[in-house]
Write an enzyme that holds these catalytic residues in place. Structure first.
Site, PDB file in Angstrom:
ATOM      1  N   LYS A 183       0.865  -1.181   0.000  1.00 11.22           N
ATOM      2  CA  LYS A 183       0.000   0.000   0.000  1.00 11.22           C
ATOM      3  C   LYS A 183       0.899   1.226   0.000  1.00 11.22           C
ATOM      4  O   LYS A 183       1.449   1.624   1.023  1.00 11.22           O
ATOM      5  CB  LYS A 183      -0.928   0.036   1.219  1.00 11.22           C
ATOM      6  N   GLY A 236       7.006   5.338   7.950  1.00 10.76           N
ATOM      7  CA  GLY A 236       6.146   6.525   7.979  1.00 10.76           C
ATOM      8  C   GLY A 236       6.334   7.265   9.277  1.00 10.76           C
ATOM      9  O   GLY A 236       7.361   7.117   9.959  1.00 10.76           O
ATOM     10  N   THR A 238       6.019   8.539  13.143  1.00  9.80           N
ATOM     11  CA  THR A 238       6.026   7.840  14.437  1.00  9.80           C
ATOM     12  C   THR A 238       4.603   7.651  14.966  1.00  9.80           C
ATOM     13  O   THR A 238       4.259   6.571  15.448  1.00  9.80           O
ATOM     14  CB  THR A 238       6.917   8.612  15.438  1.00  9.80           C
ATOM     15  N   GLY A 241       3.049   4.817  13.204  1.00  5.39           N
ATOM     16  CA  GLY A 241       3.690   3.575  13.665  1.00  5.39           C
ATOM     17  C   GLY A 241       3.058   3.069  14.953  1.00  5.39           C
ATOM     18  O   GLY A 241       2.837   1.871  15.124  1.00  5.39           O
ATOM     19  N   GLU A 258       9.948   1.728  10.542  1.00  2.55           N
ATOM     20  CA  GLU A 258      10.957   2.759  10.249  1.00  2.55           C
ATOM     21  C   GLU A 258      10.244   4.098  10.365  1.00  2.55           C
ATOM     22  O   GLU A 258       9.408   4.420   9.510  1.00  2.55           O
ATOM     23  CB  GLU A 258      11.479   2.600   8.813  1.00  2.55           C
ATOM     24  N   CYS A 292      13.824  11.220   6.259  1.00  5.69           N
ATOM     25  CA  CYS A 292      13.758  10.815   7.667  1.00  5.69           C
ATOM     26  C   CYS A 292      15.079  11.058   8.376  1.00  5.69           C
ATOM     27  O   CYS A 292      15.094  11.391   9.553  1.00  5.69           O
ATOM     28  CB  CYS A 292      13.366   9.343   7.751  1.00  5.69           C
ATOM     29  N   GLU A 391       9.749  16.950  14.048  1.00  4.39           N
ATOM     30  CA  GLU A 391      10.222  16.654  12.690  1.00  4.39           C
ATOM     31  C   GLU A 391       9.464  17.554  11.722  1.00  4.39           C
ATOM     32  O   GLU A 391       8.261  17.387  11.534  1.00  4.39           O
ATOM     33  CB  GLU A 391       9.950  15.178  12.372  1.00  4.39           C
TER      34      GLU A 391
HETATM   35  P1  NAD Z   1       2.400   8.533   7.264  1.00  4.34           P
HETATM   36  O1  NAD Z   1       2.669   7.822   8.540  1.00  4.34           O
HETATM   37  O2  NAD Z   1       1.379   9.590   7.238  1.00  4.34           O
HETATM   38  O3  NAD Z   1       1.971   7.497   6.109  1.00  4.34           O
HETATM   39  C1  NAD Z   1       2.773   6.400   5.744  1.00  4.34           C
HETATM   40  C2  NAD Z   1       1.906   5.333   5.112  1.00  4.34           C
HETATM   41  O4  NAD Z   1       1.021   4.814   6.103  1.00  4.34           O
HETATM   42  C3  NAD Z   1       1.028   5.833   3.979  1.00  4.34           C
HETATM   43  O5  NAD Z   1       0.953   4.833   2.979  1.00  4.34           O
HETATM   44  C4  NAD Z   1      -0.304   6.021   4.669  1.00  4.34           C
HETATM   45  O6  NAD Z   1      -1.408   5.946   3.785  1.00  4.34           O
HETATM   46  C5  NAD Z   1      -0.304   4.844   5.632  1.00  4.34           C
HETATM   47  N1  NAD Z   1      -1.181   4.985   6.793  1.00  4.34           N
HETATM   48  C6  NAD Z   1      -1.628   6.116   7.386  1.00  4.34           C
HETATM   49  N2  NAD Z   1      -2.416   5.822   8.436  1.00  4.34           N
HETATM   50  C7  NAD Z   1      -2.461   4.479   8.529  1.00  4.34           C
HETATM   51  C8  NAD Z   1      -3.093   3.555   9.421  1.00  4.34           C
HETATM   52  N3  NAD Z   1      -3.847   3.973  10.438  1.00  4.34           N
HETATM   53  N4  NAD Z   1      -2.908   2.234   9.225  1.00  4.34           N
HETATM   54  C9  NAD Z   1      -2.132   1.786   8.228  1.00  4.34           C
HETATM   55  N5  NAD Z   1      -1.525   2.600   7.336  1.00  4.34           N
HETATM   56  C10 NAD Z   1      -1.676   3.935   7.491  1.00  4.34           C
HETATM   57  O7  NAD Z   1       3.835   9.068   6.789  1.00  4.34           O
HETATM   58  P2  NAD Z   1       4.151   9.973   5.511  1.00  4.34           P
HETATM   59  O8  NAD Z   1       3.696  11.369   5.834  1.00  4.34           O
HETATM   60  O9  NAD Z   1       3.684   9.294   4.280  1.00  4.34           O
HETATM   61  O10 NAD Z   1       5.759   9.923   5.498  1.00  4.34           O
HETATM   62  C11 NAD Z   1       6.596  10.786   6.197  1.00  4.34           C
HETATM   63  C12 NAD Z   1       7.113  10.143   7.471  1.00  4.34           C
HETATM   64  O11 NAD Z   1       7.820   8.952   7.168  1.00  4.34           O
HETATM   65  C13 NAD Z   1       8.113  11.010   8.230  1.00  4.34           C
HETATM   66  O12 NAD Z   1       7.811  10.967   9.601  1.00  4.34           O
HETATM   67  C14 NAD Z   1       9.450  10.329   7.956  1.00  4.34           C
HETATM   68  O13 NAD Z   1      10.475  10.531   8.908  1.00  4.34           O
HETATM   69  C15 NAD Z   1       9.054   8.910   7.891  1.00  4.34           C
HETATM   70  N6  NAD Z   1      10.072   8.150   7.175  1.00  4.34           N
HETATM   71  C16 NAD Z   1      10.889   7.290   7.882  1.00  4.34           C
HETATM   72  C17 NAD Z   1      11.896   6.600   7.224  1.00  4.34           C
HETATM   73  C18 NAD Z   1      12.829   5.663   7.966  1.00  4.34           C
HETATM   74  O14 NAD Z   1      13.513   4.889   7.308  1.00  4.34           O
HETATM   75  N7  NAD Z   1      12.879   5.697   9.282  1.00  4.34           N
HETATM   76  C19 NAD Z   1      12.064   6.785   5.841  1.00  4.34           C
HETATM   77  C20 NAD Z   1      11.210   7.676   5.167  1.00  4.34           C
HETATM   78  C21 NAD Z   1      10.205   8.336   5.846  1.00  4.34           C
END
Ligand code: NAD
Length: 487
Positions: A183, A236, A238, A241, A258, A292, A391
């Protein structure tokens, strides 16, 4: 047909069980080009029902299909073929990624897609090299461990570097014999759909890789609670997560997370200041700061503060040009969306109110369209300010001065994140001691953002758990089974 027309010519359906499937509700959403604010193409919006179909396909492919039982060498060959097709279609994939994310095309062509190819080849090679052991029993028994795939894996990815962040999960998960439901983030679904096409061309068996595009709170939630999903691999925010961890607890799924970061980048007075300034600029400008591991808290020893900031600002101005992602001279594209731009601008306002000193940017360049923002530097930041704690995920740098070693290590660690960190010094004893004391999954010494397929990457503290890359990730996509023969 022009490459750009090819990318935008037809609506994108869901990819389930090797077929392109229309969503039952016939709903579509438009994916937006952040550089033009215009729609690129219509993309199918899945609901729970399509998530269920994809899980059923992946379950069937895992339980009854050839993939998990195939000779690992043969599995590796198919992944090598996928890598070859990605290489043939590099230009198209790079264009798709740039249109969807706003990343400069000069980067997606030379970094993102080539890195995705490296990931596929590296893990294709691991398919037949990750195995169990024979245990030292006496002759009355033969006992061994075998590594088996975990099963059906849901891969949930963010928008900031969609291709690489997806492939760093997909490549090892496939190599170990799992079947997947991917997804992607709704801002950037196109590279996942293009990758599905590539898997079809390369002959990946049906149901092994499925893509469902749609909202996190419906499709994502369904995947994280579905009893037939054995593992969730998530990158995504925190906060997301934490939600996923709670949801996945109901069926005790395996998890790798992550998450976010607020990484300290430390410049000691005895470091190579010119090189450090180059990397400090890259640390918050690359990918518009939407990374990130961005070095978003820059700690500068006060003895060299003025001298260093002068170098830093010169590098930002000279090396990081804001512009159209299709222009080869551009190194900073637009932010991902209007709402994200507003959020980042909100942090800039907050920084001014908190008393930090704005010394560069803070404003938008004079483009008529696109979610652009100039690289922004705040000096005189306190580690307690919002600018230094949250962040921001944009090209905004917080500069914090320090006087001595103990103080900077304490401040660097004073965050609930622990993803990455950087140190500049010519004193290797100091570098080593700092590296050991920093609570972060990666410590870069006299460089910043050195990522490699073989080097484990992941977070301490609330930046998540599990490590991507290298051999280490393979244990996250396998279960260890002990087989004991009593003679
Ligand atoms: P996000 O958490 O909003 O979304 C990530 C994914 O999760 C998307 O596909 C979203 O549709 C899905 N999602 C959202 N709510 C969900 C739920 N309740 N259940 C299941 N899936 C759900 O993050 P984002 O805004 O897309 O990405 C940016 C974030 O990602 C930043 O915090 C960044 O630091 C982090 N990130 C971390 C790493 C790492 O390796 N640690 C790498 C890249 C990005």
């Amino acid at each position: 047909m022009e490459l750009a027309d090819k990318v935008t010519s037809k609506p994108r359906e869901l990819f389930i069980d090797g077929q392109w499937v229309k969503p039952a509700a016939n709903k579509y959403f438009t994916t937006i080009n952040p550089a033009t604010e215009e729609g690129i193409v219509e993309v199918a919006q899945a609901a729970e029902q399509e998530a269920d179909l994809a899980v059923a396909a992946a379950r069937r492919a895992f339980d009854k299909g050839p993939w998990a039982r195939m000779k690992p060498t043969e599995r590796g060959k198919i992944i090598f073929r996928i890598a070859a097709v990605v290489e043939q279609q590099l230009e198209e994939l790079a264009l798709v990624e740039s249109l969807d994310t706003g990343k400069p095309l000069s980067f997606t062509r030379t970094r993102d897609v080539p890195f995705a190819i490296d990931l596929l080849r590296y893990y294709a090679g691991w398919a037949n090299k990750f195995y169990g052991t024979t245990l030292p029993t006496d002759e009355s028994a033969l006992a061994c461990t075998v590594r088996e795939p975990v099963g059906v894996v849901a891969i949930i990815t963010p928008w900031n570097s969609p291709l690489i962040l997806s492939l760093m999960k997909i490549a090892p998960a496939l190599a170990m014999g799992n079947t997947l439901i991917h997804k992607p983030a709704s801002w950037t679904p196109l590279s996942a759909l293009k990758f599905a096409e590539i898997c079809q061309v390369a002959g990946l068996p049906e149901g092994v890789y499925n893509v469902v595009t749609g909202p996190g709170n419906t499709v994502g939630t369904r995947l994280t609670t579905h009893p037939d999903v054995n593992k969730v691999s998530f990158t995504g925010e925190t906060v997301t997560g934490k939600v996923i961890m709670e949801k996945a607890a109901g069926t005790l799924k395996r998890l790798s997370l992550e998450l976010g970061g607020k990484s300290p980048h430390i410049v000691f007075a005895d470091g190579d200041l010119e090189a450090a300034a180059t990397f400090a600029a890259k640390g918050f400008c690359l990918n518009q700061g939407q990374i990130c591991w961005a070095g978003s808290r820059l700690f500068v020893e006060d003895k060299v503060h003025d001298q260093f900031l002068e170098k830093l600002l010169r590098h930002v101005r000279e090396d990081w040009k804001v512009g159209d992602p299709m222009d080869p001279k551009t190194s900073v594209g637009p932010l991902i969306s209007k709402s994200h731009l507003q959020e980042v601008l909100g942090y800039i306002d907050q920084g001014k109110k908190e008393g930090a000193k704005l010394i560069l940017g803070g404003d938008r360049p004079p483009m008529k369209k696109g979610y652009y923002l100039n690289p922004t530097v705040f000096d005189e930041v306190e580690n307690s300010m919002k600018l230094a704690r949250e962040e921001i995920f944009g090209p905004v740098l917080a500069v914090i001065s320090f006087k001595e070693f103990g103080e900077v290590i304490e401040k660097a660690n004073d965050t609930f994140y622990g993803l990455a960190s950087g140190i500049w010094t010519r004193d290797m004893k100091k570098a080593y001691q700092a590296a050991r004391r920093l609570k972060a999954g990666s410590v870069w010494v006299n460089c910043y953002g050195a990522l490699d397929v073989m080097a484990p990457f992941g977070g301490f503290k609330q930046s998540g758990f599990g490590r991507e890359f290298g051999q280490e990730v393979l244990s996250l996509y396998t279960e260890t089974k002990t087989v004991w023969f009593q003679m």
